[in-house]
Write an enzyme that holds these catalytic residues in place. Structure first.
Site, short mmCIF file in Angstrom:
data_model
loop_
_atom_site.label_atom_id
_atom_site.label_comp_id
_atom_site.label_asym_id
_atom_site.label_seq_id
_atom_site.Cartn_x
_atom_site.Cartn_y
_atom_site.Cartn_z
N SER A 240 -9.81 16.18 61.00
CA SER A 240 -11.20 16.32 61.40
C SER A 240 -11.33 16.74 62.86
O SER A 240 -10.42 16.52 63.67
CB SER A 240 -11.94 15.00 61.21
N GLU A 263 -5.38 21.83 63.86
CA GLU A 263 -6.18 22.67 62.97
C GLU A 263 -7.32 21.79 62.50
O GLU A 263 -7.10 20.81 61.79
CB GLU A 263 -5.33 23.18 61.81
N CYS A 300 -9.76 23.45 54.14
CA CYS A 300 -10.24 23.85 55.46
C CYS A 300 -10.72 25.30 55.47
O CYS A 300 -11.43 25.70 56.38
CB CYS A 300 -9.15 23.63 56.51
N GLU A 388 -19.02 21.90 59.75
CA GLU A 388 -18.41 21.78 58.44
C GLU A 388 -18.87 20.52 57.72
O GLU A 388 -18.91 19.44 58.29
CB GLU A 388 -16.88 21.76 58.58
#
Length: 502
Positions: A240, A263, A300, A388
């Site tokens: 996250s 990432e 992702c 997101e």
């Protein structure tokens, strides 16, 4: 044959119990107890990794390639057990885990082949010029060298490919760096059996036991101790934005800062250009819905946002709504992820900037899709719409014209991917977008969907912040090995003192 976890850490070749334990929370099947990691466990693992570096960091490429292939062999030897415990812990279907296992072993073997070829070392040589005027030039050689022990944090959504022996671990080991893995508490049994595979490969290859350790569970102090241990030289992380940013800050605050390769996710916008929209809007809407719901949206690279001209959107939206309405509820990885999805969906639904197109009632650990639409102006004015939501939630952004499409692209934060859906007549419009999109993303696609990341020499899985914390790196593909190397120049050294002589 079934697999029953023993619940211990693997620290420098020894399975170590903990004073405290935590229970797993499987989607199905029995729960198991696992040792809770401590700062002392982390310190023991890191110190062993540093000791191992003096041999492993100077080992031959052949030795490391054999080790990577041995890990792949040992994982495949436990294939059925890995699938059994993995499906229990995550709720992912067996076919998904079997495919992910193949990806995991495939990247280990690819990295083995890649380092044997030697090009990743980027060796350079400027021969001495003793007669050069006004000053002679010394003999100069440069080669990439491993940096030392690396910390890796396992990912929740990929229990194999991005966790214990996943991409970060494989890349670090290929580079010559010992690894300490902080196991993810959502799939500790899967982490344990993969660690057994690595342990068996260490033994068969006769390597120092400190080359790999796995520390399970633990509170925030365990992760903090790992990233701030003075012997750790870099950190690999997939997770996250909030958790990754906290670890990134800890790495930067060290007395000796180290790189944090995080990432952190992305909304992966897709731009449907005018000719493509006119020719195949329904097809694209149906395809988007399939990509959006793949794996309960727990990728992702999930394409959460579509940008399309307002006057062309009706057919696309109708097809997407129909496909999403027919999709079945899917089990999410954890109760916590399911709750975060419900909260994220509610946050978007409550925004006055959006119009609901499809709303559902996800229950318990299951995910069901949501679809909303908004305008470019509203999207740019509401930063939270670009954040997101981990799950099958989509947002259609309606543009008045192609100029508004470009304005939205300019307003994007960093992304892992951006996609163009275009036909031959869209080339000129695409050319106006490309200079923007390549500055915003690590991968730009045409006429495809970003859910699916090829493990190869050319793949880039990263991008400007907040997609990742290091825009010059990738966490997938052979280029990911370079994260754990640094260039060293050798001036006038005899060949006998050089670490690489071929």
């Amino acid at each position: 044959m079934g697999f029953t976890p023993h619940g211990k850490h693997l620290i420098a070749g020894t399975w170590v119990a903990g004073e405290n334990t935590f229970p797993s929370d499987p989607a199905q099947g029995a729960a198991h107890d696992f040792a809770v990691g401590t700062p002392a466990d982390v310190s023991a693992a890191v110190e062993a990794a540093e000791e191992a570096f003096w041999s492993y960091g100077y080992s031959s490429r052949e030795t490391r390639a054999a080790f990577l292939n041995a890990i792949a062999d040992e994982i495949e030897a436990r294939a059925d057990q890995i699938t059994e415990i993995g499906t229990q812990e995550t709720g992912l279907p067996a076919a998904r885990l079997e495919g992910e296992r193949g990806r995991t072993t495939g990247q280990l073997r690819l990295f083995a082949t890649h380092i044997l070829a030697g090009a990743y070392l980027d060796q350079r040589h400027d021969p001495a010029l003793p007669d050069r005027a006004p000053l002679p030039r010394p003999d100069l050689k440069m080669v990439q060298r491993p940096i030392g022990p690396v910390a890796v944090f396992g990912a929740s959504n990929f229990p194999l490919a991005f966790s214990t022996a996943g991409g970060d671990t494989a890349a670090a080991l290929a580079a010559g760096c010992p690894v300490v893995v902080k196991g993810h508490s959502t799939h500790p049994g899967t982490g344990e059996i993969v660690a057994e595979s690595v342990h068996a490969a260490i033994q068969s290859c006769n390597l120092h036991a400190g080359v790999f350790s796995l520390v399970q569970g633990g509170k925030r102090d365990v992760g903090q101790t790992l990233v701030q241990h003075p012997l750790i030289r870099a950190v690999g992380f997939t997770g996250s934005l909030g958790g990754g940013r906290a670890l990134f800050d800890l790495c930067a605050q060290r007395e000796e800062p180290i790189p944090f390769f995080g990432e952190l996710g992305s909304v992966n916008p897709m731009f449907v250009l005018p000719e493509a929209a006119a020719a195949r809007a329904a097809e694209l809407g149906t395809g988007w819905a399939a990509s959006l719901t793949m794996g309960a949206g727990q990728f992702c690279t999930n394409p959460g946002i579509v940008v399309i001209q307002k006057h062309q959107a009706a057919e696309f939206v109708a097809a997407a709504v129909a496909a999403l309405a027919d999709s079945a509820a899917q089990c999410m990885l954890t109760d916590g992820i399911a709750e975060a999805y419900r909260a994220g969906s509610a946050r978007i639904a409550e925004s006055e900037a959006v119009e609901p197109l499809l709303t559902t009632q996800p229950e318990a650990r299951n995910a069901t899709p949501f679809l909303f639409q908004t305008s470019v102006a509203a999207f740019l004015a509401n930063e939270d719409l670009g954040e997101e939501v981990f799950g099958p939630l989509g947002l259609v952004v309606l543009a008045e014209d192609v100029a508004e499409m470009r304005a939205l692209a300019l307003g994007l934060k960093g992304q892992l991917t951006c996609t163009l859906h275009l036909d031959a007549g869209d080339t000129e419009v695409a050319q106006t977008l490309m200079p923007v999109l390549e500055r915003k993303a690590g991968r730009v696609l045409a006429n495809g969907f970003p859910t699916g990341v090829e493990v190869s020499d050319t793949m880039v899985h990263g991008g400007p912040y907040p997609a990742s914390t290091n825009f010059g790196a990738t966490s997938v593909g052979t280029l990911s090995i370079r994260r754990f190397l640094r260039p060293v120049c050798y001036q006038n050294l005899p060949d006998e003192l050089l670490p690489v002589r071929d």
